[in-house]
Design a protein around this motif. Structure first.
Motif, short mmCIF file in Angstrom:
data_model
loop_
_atom_site.label_atom_id
_atom_site.label_comp_id
_atom_site.label_asym_id
_atom_site.label_seq_id
_atom_site.Cartn_x
_atom_site.Cartn_y
_atom_site.Cartn_z
N ILE A 90 -2.44 -16.76 -6.46
CA ILE A 90 -3.69 -16.97 -7.01
C ILE A 90 -4.01 -18.42 -7.29
N PHE A 91 -2.91 -19.30 -7.44
CA PHE A 91 -3.33 -20.71 -7.58
C PHE A 91 -3.64 -21.28 -6.29
N ILE A 114 -9.75 -11.31 -4.95
CA ILE A 114 -9.22 -11.85 -3.31
C ILE A 114 -7.74 -11.93 -3.37
N ALA A 115 -7.17 -12.50 -4.58
CA ALA A 115 -5.55 -12.69 -4.61
C ALA A 115 -4.83 -11.23 -4.75
N LEU A 116 -5.55 -10.54 -5.56
CA LEU A 116 -4.80 -9.12 -5.87
C LEU A 116 -5.09 -8.13 -4.50
N THR A 117 -6.11 -8.33 -4.05
CA THR A 117 -6.39 -7.55 -2.93
C THR A 117 -5.60 -7.67 -1.67
N LEU A 118 -5.39 -9.12 -1.25
CA LEU A 118 -4.61 -9.49 -0.21
C LEU A 118 -3.14 -9.27 -0.63
N GLY A 160 -11.06 -2.76 -13.91
CA GLY A 160 -11.98 -3.23 -12.68
C GLY A 160 -11.09 -4.11 -11.78
N PHE A 161 -10.48 -4.84 -12.21
CA PHE A 161 -9.80 -5.58 -11.20
C PHE A 161 -8.67 -4.77 -10.48
N ALA A 162 -7.80 -3.99 -11.27
CA ALA A 162 -6.87 -3.19 -10.55
C ALA A 162 -7.59 -2.18 -9.49
N LEU A 163 -8.56 -1.42 -10.05
CA LEU A 163 -9.36 -0.57 -9.14
C LEU A 163 -9.83 -1.13 -7.85
N GLY A 164 -10.61 -2.28 -8.33
CA GLY A 164 -11.26 -2.91 -7.28
C GLY A 164 -10.44 -3.55 -6.00
N ALA A 165 -9.20 -3.94 -6.54
CA ALA A 165 -8.13 -4.50 -5.75
C ALA A 165 -7.52 -3.52 -4.93
N ASP A 176 -0.47 -6.44 -12.71
CA ASP A 176 -0.43 -7.70 -12.13
C ASP A 176 -1.74 -8.43 -12.51
N THR A 177 -2.61 -7.64 -13.04
CA THR A 177 -4.01 -8.17 -13.45
C THR A 177 -3.86 -9.04 -14.64
N SER A 178 -2.92 -9.04 -15.40
CA SER A 178 -2.49 -10.07 -16.40
C SER A 178 -2.42 -11.42 -15.87
#
Length: 229
Positions: free
Chosen positions: A80-81, A102-106, A33-38, A168-170
């Motif tokens: 991310i931080f 947001i971090a992964l998307t940017l 979900g994080f990967a596809l969403g980003a 990267d989601t890790s």
């Protein structure tokens, strides 16, 4: 130093890995979900950034270049931080899921923008001139002539970006998101056996990446047939 591992130790490792599988599989949809969403959010943002980079308006081109340079030139973990732990000092508080997305998307948008920009620039300028001579507007030329060809050029790199996002989601595990890696860490905290859960998590990441590579190759073949007919 000689390292030995007997059959009983191997069985214990395998049992630990196997016992962790249900918990890890339950967390896998979060990773996907994080990967596809980003990717879905980063793709249109990356397209807009790519257009800004190609713009004749100097300030817009400069701002987009700084954005790309910053996002590609700093570690994703630091980003991310900054978003999750830094923004609250400015009065903006995000939950872990929103901060991670947001971090992964940017980050993805910055890399995708360069892929899209390079793909657009790869299309011969003569095709734009031909479209203009046919009376097509700039928007029509981009939509009907440039983008279909650019998509074929950009597909391998965009697929690689998605595969990279899965891995990267890790990193969002550091802000307490219970995705695949964080789930493995929670299992280890209960069992005190790190090798099996980490190995199983690695195998799941590898399986997802391999499946995405197969989809990528299938799409490339489909695009190739479409352009050779």
């Amino acid at each position: 130093m000689l390292v030995t591992m007997d059959i009983e130790q191997l069985k214990l490792v395998w049992q630990s890995a196997w016992n962790s599988l249900p918990t890890l599989l339950a967390a896998t949809p979060v990773t996907l979900g994080f990967a596809l969403g980003a990717m879905l959010l980063g793709l249109p943002l990356g397209f807009l950034v790519a257009l800004a980079r190609l713009s004749r308006f100097g300030p817009l081109r400069w701002l987009s270049s700084v954005f790309v340079s910053f996002m590609r030139g700093t570690p994703l973990l630091v980003q991310i931080f900054v978003i999750y732990y830094g923004l609250p000092s400015l009065g903006v508080t995000l939950n872990p899921i929103a901060g991670g997305i947001i971090a992964l998307t940017l980050n993805a948008a910055a890399y995708l923008s360069e892929t899209i920009r390079a793909a657009i620039l790869s299309i011969p300028h003569g095709q734009r001139e031909a479209a203009t001579s046919l009376g097509l507007s700039g928007a029509q030329t981009m939509r009907l002539i440039i983008l279909p060809q650019a998509a074929r050029v950009a597909l391998p790199s965009m697929s690689n970006t998605l595969i990279g996002l899965v891995k990267d989601t890790s990193l969002v595990s550091v802000i307490t998101v219970v995705e695949l890696l964080r789930s493995a860490q929670l299992v280890i905290a209960r069992t005190f056996e790190p090798f099996g859960p980490y190995l199983m998590a690695a195998l799941i990441y590898w399986l997802i990446s391999s499946l995405l590579e197969l989809v990528q190759r299938a799409l490339e073949r489909r695009f190739s047939r479409g352009f050779t007919k």
